[in-house]
Scaffold this active site. Structure first.
Site, PDB file in Angstrom:
ATOM      1  N   CYS A 112       0.825  -1.222   0.000  1.00 38.86           N
ATOM      2  CA  CYS A 112       0.000   0.000   0.000  1.00 38.86           C
ATOM      3  C   CYS A 112       0.853   1.264   0.000  1.00 38.86           C
ATOM      4  O   CYS A 112       0.346   2.349  -0.287  1.00 38.86           O
ATOM      5  CB  CYS A 112      -0.920  -0.003   1.213  1.00 38.86           C
ATOM      6  SG  CYS A 112      -2.106  -1.360   1.142  1.00 38.86           S
ATOM      7  N   HIS A 253      -3.280   7.017   2.585  1.00 38.26           N
ATOM      8  CA  HIS A 253      -3.709   5.734   2.043  1.00 38.26           C
ATOM      9  C   HIS A 253      -5.112   5.442   2.561  1.00 38.26           C
ATOM     10  O   HIS A 253      -5.424   5.689   3.732  1.00 38.26           O
ATOM     11  CB  HIS A 253      -2.715   4.654   2.499  1.00 38.26           C
ATOM     12  CG  HIS A 253      -3.175   3.267   2.182  1.00 38.26           C
ATOM     13  ND1 HIS A 253      -3.582   2.897   0.927  1.00 38.26           N
ATOM     14  CD2 HIS A 253      -3.299   2.164   2.967  1.00 38.26           C
ATOM     15  CE1 HIS A 253      -3.936   1.620   0.944  1.00 38.26           C
ATOM     16  NE2 HIS A 253      -3.778   1.157   2.170  1.00 38.26           N
ATOM     17  N   ASN A 283     -10.138  -0.165  -0.677  1.00 41.72           N
ATOM     18  CA  ASN A 283      -8.684  -0.059  -0.636  1.00 41.72           C
ATOM     19  C   ASN A 283      -8.112  -0.591  -1.955  1.00 41.72           C
ATOM     20  O   ASN A 283      -8.141  -1.792  -2.203  1.00 41.72           O
ATOM     21  CB  ASN A 283      -8.181  -0.883   0.557  1.00 41.72           C
ATOM     22  CG  ASN A 283      -6.673  -0.837   0.720  1.00 41.72           C
ATOM     23  OD1 ASN A 283      -5.960  -0.383  -0.166  1.00 41.72           O
ATOM     24  ND2 ASN A 283      -6.190  -1.324   1.852  1.00 41.72           N
TER      25      ASN A 283
HETATM   26  O1  UT7 Z   1      -4.008  -1.397   3.248  1.00 45.94           O
HETATM   27  C1  UT7 Z   1      -3.191  -2.281   3.928  1.00 45.94           C
HETATM   28  C2  UT7 Z   1      -3.312  -2.068   5.325  1.00 45.94           C
HETATM   29  N1  UT7 Z   1      -4.532  -2.650   5.819  1.00 45.94           N
HETATM   30  C3  UT7 Z   1      -5.170  -2.050   6.777  1.00 45.94           C
HETATM   31  O2  UT7 Z   1      -4.806  -0.985   7.198  1.00 45.94           O
HETATM   32  C4  UT7 Z   1      -6.367  -2.771   7.362  1.00 45.94           C
HETATM   33  C5  UT7 Z   1      -6.415  -2.547   8.820  1.00 45.94           C
HETATM   34  N2  UT7 Z   1      -7.489  -3.266   9.486  1.00 45.94           N
HETATM   35  C6  UT7 Z   1      -8.798  -2.931   9.390  1.00 45.94           C
HETATM   36  O3  UT7 Z   1      -9.165  -2.039   8.646  1.00 45.94           O
HETATM   37  C7  UT7 Z   1      -9.787  -3.620  10.297  1.00 45.94           C
HETATM   38  O4  UT7 Z   1      -9.069  -4.381  11.234  1.00 45.94           O
HETATM   39  C8  UT7 Z   1     -10.776  -4.533   9.543  1.00 45.94           C
HETATM   40  C9  UT7 Z   1     -11.750  -3.684   8.747  1.00 45.94           C
HETATM   41  C10 UT7 Z   1     -10.031  -5.490   8.634  1.00 45.94           C
HETATM   42  C11 UT7 Z   1     -11.604  -5.330  10.565  1.00 45.94           C
HETATM   43  O5  UT7 Z   1     -12.225  -4.455  11.497  1.00 45.94           O
HETATM   44  P1  UT7 Z   1     -12.120  -4.739  13.062  1.00 45.94           P
HETATM   45  O6  UT7 Z   1     -12.895  -3.681  13.726  1.00 45.94           O
HETATM   46  O7  UT7 Z   1     -10.670  -4.872  13.414  1.00 45.94           O
HETATM   47  O8  UT7 Z   1     -12.908  -6.100  13.193  1.00 45.94           O
HETATM   48  P2  UT7 Z   1     -12.398  -7.511  13.738  1.00 45.94           P
HETATM   49  O9  UT7 Z   1     -11.527  -8.174  12.747  1.00 45.94           O
HETATM   50  O10 UT7 Z   1     -11.915  -7.350  15.132  1.00 45.94           O
HETATM   51  O11 UT7 Z   1     -13.768  -8.262  13.813  1.00 45.94           O
HETATM   52  C12 UT7 Z   1     -14.829  -7.860  14.709  1.00 45.94           C
HETATM   53  C13 UT7 Z   1     -15.997  -8.784  14.508  1.00 45.94           C
HETATM   54  C14 UT7 Z   1     -15.617 -10.252  14.590  1.00 45.94           C
HETATM   55  O12 UT7 Z   1     -16.682 -10.957  15.192  1.00 45.94           O
HETATM   56  P3  UT7 Z   1     -16.629 -11.330  16.744  1.00 45.94           P
HETATM   57  O13 UT7 Z   1     -15.408 -12.180  16.903  1.00 45.94           O
HETATM   58  O14 UT7 Z   1     -16.523 -10.033  17.478  1.00 45.94           O
HETATM   59  O15 UT7 Z   1     -17.931 -12.054  16.953  1.00 45.94           O
HETATM   60  C15 UT7 Z   1     -15.492 -10.670  13.162  1.00 45.94           C
HETATM   61  O16 UT7 Z   1     -15.704 -12.048  12.953  1.00 45.94           O
HETATM   62  O17 UT7 Z   1     -16.545  -8.592  13.197  1.00 45.94           O
HETATM   63  C16 UT7 Z   1     -16.566  -9.858  12.504  1.00 45.94           C
HETATM   64  N3  UT7 Z   1     -16.306  -9.593  11.085  1.00 45.94           N
HETATM   65  C17 UT7 Z   1     -17.277  -9.313  10.206  1.00 45.94           C
HETATM   66  N4  UT7 Z   1     -18.615  -9.229  10.323  1.00 45.94           N
HETATM   67  C18 UT7 Z   1     -19.325  -8.908   9.237  1.00 45.94           C
HETATM   68  C19 UT7 Z   1     -15.122  -9.561  10.447  1.00 45.94           C
HETATM   69  N5  UT7 Z   1     -15.290  -9.258   9.157  1.00 45.94           N
HETATM   70  C20 UT7 Z   1     -16.622  -9.111   8.981  1.00 45.94           C
HETATM   71  C21 UT7 Z   1     -17.420  -8.781   7.872  1.00 45.94           C
HETATM   72  N6  UT7 Z   1     -18.753  -8.694   8.041  1.00 45.94           N
HETATM   73  N7  UT7 Z   1     -16.897  -8.546   6.653  1.00 45.94           N
END
Ligand code: UT7
Length: 329
Positions: A112, A253, A283
């Protein structure tokens, strides 16, 4: 010699994939995607078109608008994590498509942060007087490396390309002013496409395990991205005797609107100083910063002499900030 941006352009495919479309493909919903990432839709390139297609369109926009014949280009750098093929470079394909007969070039793999790394690299060739015109492109066809059954990743990424034409100028006070770039390979395990390279060449097993698709530990990357971008941006402003309010536009980004908001706040920026278009494109990896810059230019958000701050964070971990003084009307 100074390296100034004399043209900026972008290309995104027409086909949109909305959050509602994804709801039909994987266990997710619009509310989750919007509130956790800020994304409403992303673009998807046709299956039979490669990354170079978008790169060429973005570059052509600039050459046409500026009336610059392609054979005047000295160099083409394509920042991408989704090259058309392993070899030759996507830059070679672009060079041929543009008929840029005088240009050499290469691909730059910086995840990125690829576009920032490419812009910094190009500026060195110009500042030394070696080159006069360099096309710097950030382009990624993320749909080619997504597992549309993995909701952790498939909702985040999209396809797109942006480009800038960097030219030499004897202006004293314009163009690329400074950059601070970092690489910390201990972060490699948190965001990668493990298959298809020399460590895990394509095999039935790598395909069965979906190792040719992007995988990430989102939470870890999220944490590092906020600190990384905020710290390096503060450092470059301090080094150049600038504070948040001196920056006309901060173009970060576009990985997650929550990351962008947090970084903007840490830097003391008002929302009108921060460019956000993630809602439309998701992204696009190396594409995000030049696409956002191109749209900001189209919307006349900057004028000659404005300070513009770019920052990115991604796979590697690779990150950094680049400060420039806008040189176009
Ligand atoms: O460009 C390269 C660099 N990349 C980044 O900068 C990405 C950085 N990370 C992020 O943007 C975020 O971490 C994500 C958007 C990828 C995820 O968001 P988060 O707030 O960190 O969510 P999480 O992974 O902690 O998941 C929270 C909950 C989980 O459920 P439980 O365990 O709390 O029951 C996940 O299973 O959300 C669930 N979940 C989803 N639910 C619906 C994860 N993905 C999804 C989804 N739809 N697509």
């Amino acid at each position: 010699m100074r390296a100034i941006i004399t043209g900026v352009g972008h290309f995104v495919p027409d086909q949109k994939m909305t959050n509602e479309d994804l709801e039909r493909m994987v266990d997710t919903n619009d509310e989750w995607i919007t509130s956790r990432t800020g994304i409403k839709e992303r673009r998807v390139l046709e299956k039979d078109k490669p990354t170079s297609y978008m790169a060429v369109q973005a570059a052509k926009t600039i050459l046409d608008r500026n009336n610059v014949p392609a054979d005047e280009l000295d160099m083409i750098i394509v920042a991408t994590s989704t090259p058309d093929m392993m070899m030759p470079s996507t830059a070679a394909v672009v060079q041929n498509e543009l008929n840029a007969s005088g240009a050499w070039g290469f691909d730059l793999s910086g995840g990125c942060s690829g576009f920032l790394f490419a812009l910094a690299t190009a500026s060195q060739f110009i500042e030394t007087g070696r080159h006069q015109k360099v096309m710097v492109i950030g382009a990624d066809k993320m749909s080619a490396v997504l597992n549309y059954k993995d909701r952790d990743t498939c909702v985040i990424f999209g396809d797109g390309a942006g480009a800038v034409l960097l030219e030499s100028s004897d202006a004293k006070d314009a163009g690329i002013e400074d950059f601070i770039l970092h690489l910390d390979g201990s972060g490699a395990k948190y965001l990668n496409i493990p298959g298809g390279g020399s460590s895990q060449p394509a095999s039935y097993e790598t395909i069965d395990k979906k190792l040719h698709c992007i995988c990430q530990d989102g939470k870890t990357v999220f944490r590092h991205a906020i600190t990384g971008m905020a710290d390096v941006s503060s450092e470059i402003m301090k080094k150049n005797n600038l504070v948040g309010k001196d920056i006309r536009l901060f173009i970060p980004h576009q990985a997650n609107s929550r990351i962008i908001d947090a970084v903007g706040k840490k830097l003391g920026m008002n929302p009108d100083q921060v460019v956000i278009n993630i809602q439309n494109y998701g992204n696009t990896t190396a594409g995000t910063v030049p696409i956002a810059m191109s749209e900001a230019y189209q919307e006349k958000m900057m004028k000659q002499g404005d300070w513009i701050l770019l920052s990115a964070y991604g796979a590697g971990f690779a990150w950094g900030s680049l400060l420039l003084k806008w040189a176009m009307d």
